[in-house]
Design an enzyme around this catalytic site. Structure first.
Site, mmCIF file in Angstrom:
data_model
loop_
_atom_site.group_PDB
_atom_site.id
_atom_site.type_symbol
_atom_site.label_atom_id
_atom_site.label_comp_id
_atom_site.label_asym_id
_atom_site.label_seq_id
_atom_site.Cartn_x
_atom_site.Cartn_y
_atom_site.Cartn_z
ATOM 1 N N PRO A 1 18.840 15.752 23.702
ATOM 2 C CA PRO A 1 19.209 14.645 22.805
ATOM 3 C C PRO A 1 19.725 13.402 23.519
ATOM 4 C CG PRO A 1 20.922 16.307 22.779
ATOM 5 C CD PRO A 1 19.855 16.813 23.709
ATOM 6 N N CYS A 2 18.832 12.786 24.284
ATOM 7 C CA CYS A 2 19.223 11.584 25.004
ATOM 8 C C CYS A 2 19.526 10.436 24.044
ATOM 9 C CB CYS A 2 18.127 11.173 25.986
ATOM 10 S SG CYS A 2 16.577 10.754 25.203
ATOM 11 N N HIS A 3 19.050 10.540 22.801
ATOM 12 C CA HIS A 3 19.285 9.468 21.834
ATOM 13 C C HIS A 3 20.734 9.406 21.383
ATOM 14 C CE1 HIS A 3 18.291 13.166 19.594
ATOM 15 N NE2 HIS A 3 19.097 12.710 18.665
#
Length: 168
Positions: free
Chosen positions: A136-138
DNA sequence: CGCACCTGCTTCG
DNA sequence: CGAAGCAGGTGCG
């Protein structure tokens, strides 16, 4: 450069060979078509693309690899098969530990990686995350506000965050 | 807001 | 080893 398999929480499972061929799977996410690429060991790539070969091109370009597309498969629940430098793998594994709607700034996340002064290097590693959503780089955002940049489009990053925050 | 300038660290040649 | 390149941060107007 290392090639490893990790579970959903980013915990190391084993080393793995660099893939020479990948299976693919396209499925509809509410924000667009998501293409997944699987080696024999796990999910190598996932991103928003119209066509599987676009995803493959991205994967090859980012890893300077020559890989062939094999068969279309159905969605699989597999561990992650990640290729990167030690530093990148550390960052991606750390991202996996973020729980849902647990967002943080780039500088704060750098600190949790034990590299409080390496903000830009951390950001570069985040930018090279090969597995959208599952890694989940967002959830990492600029301190100044806004959603910042996203490899598959800033609008998608914004929507992902909205979706995640709404489901509570 | 936008902009200029700064930064430390990784990566690649 | 040196230089390039950053999904950032800060301060100023």
């Amino acid at each position: 450069m290392k090639s490893i398999v990790v579970n959903g929480a980013g915990e190391y499972i084993s080393d793995a060979p660099i893939p020479s061929g990948l299976d693919y799977c396209c499925h509809q996410h509410e924000l667009g078509t998501l293409v997944a690429l699987y080696s024999d060991f796990g999910l190598c790539y996932q991103g928003f693309h119209a066509q599987p070969d676009e995803a493959l091109n991205e994967y090859q370009r980012f890893n300077s690899l020559d890989v062939s597309l094999r068969n279309q498969v159905i969605t699989q629940d597999k561990p992650l098969h990640l290729i990167g430098t030690d530093f990148q793998l550390m960052v991606w594994q750390r991202l996996c530990k973020l729980s849902r709607s647990d967002t943080s700034s780039y500088s704060h996340f750098a600190a949790t990686c034990q590299r409080p002064t390496a903000v830009r290097a951390i950001a570069s590693a985040i930018a090279r995350n090969p597995v959208a959503i599952r890694v989940p780089c967002h959830r990492i955002l600029p301190k100044r506000g806004g959603t910042g940049q996203y490899r598959w489009g800033n609008a998608i990053k914004h929507q992902l965050l909205r979706i995640e925050s709404n489901q509570f």
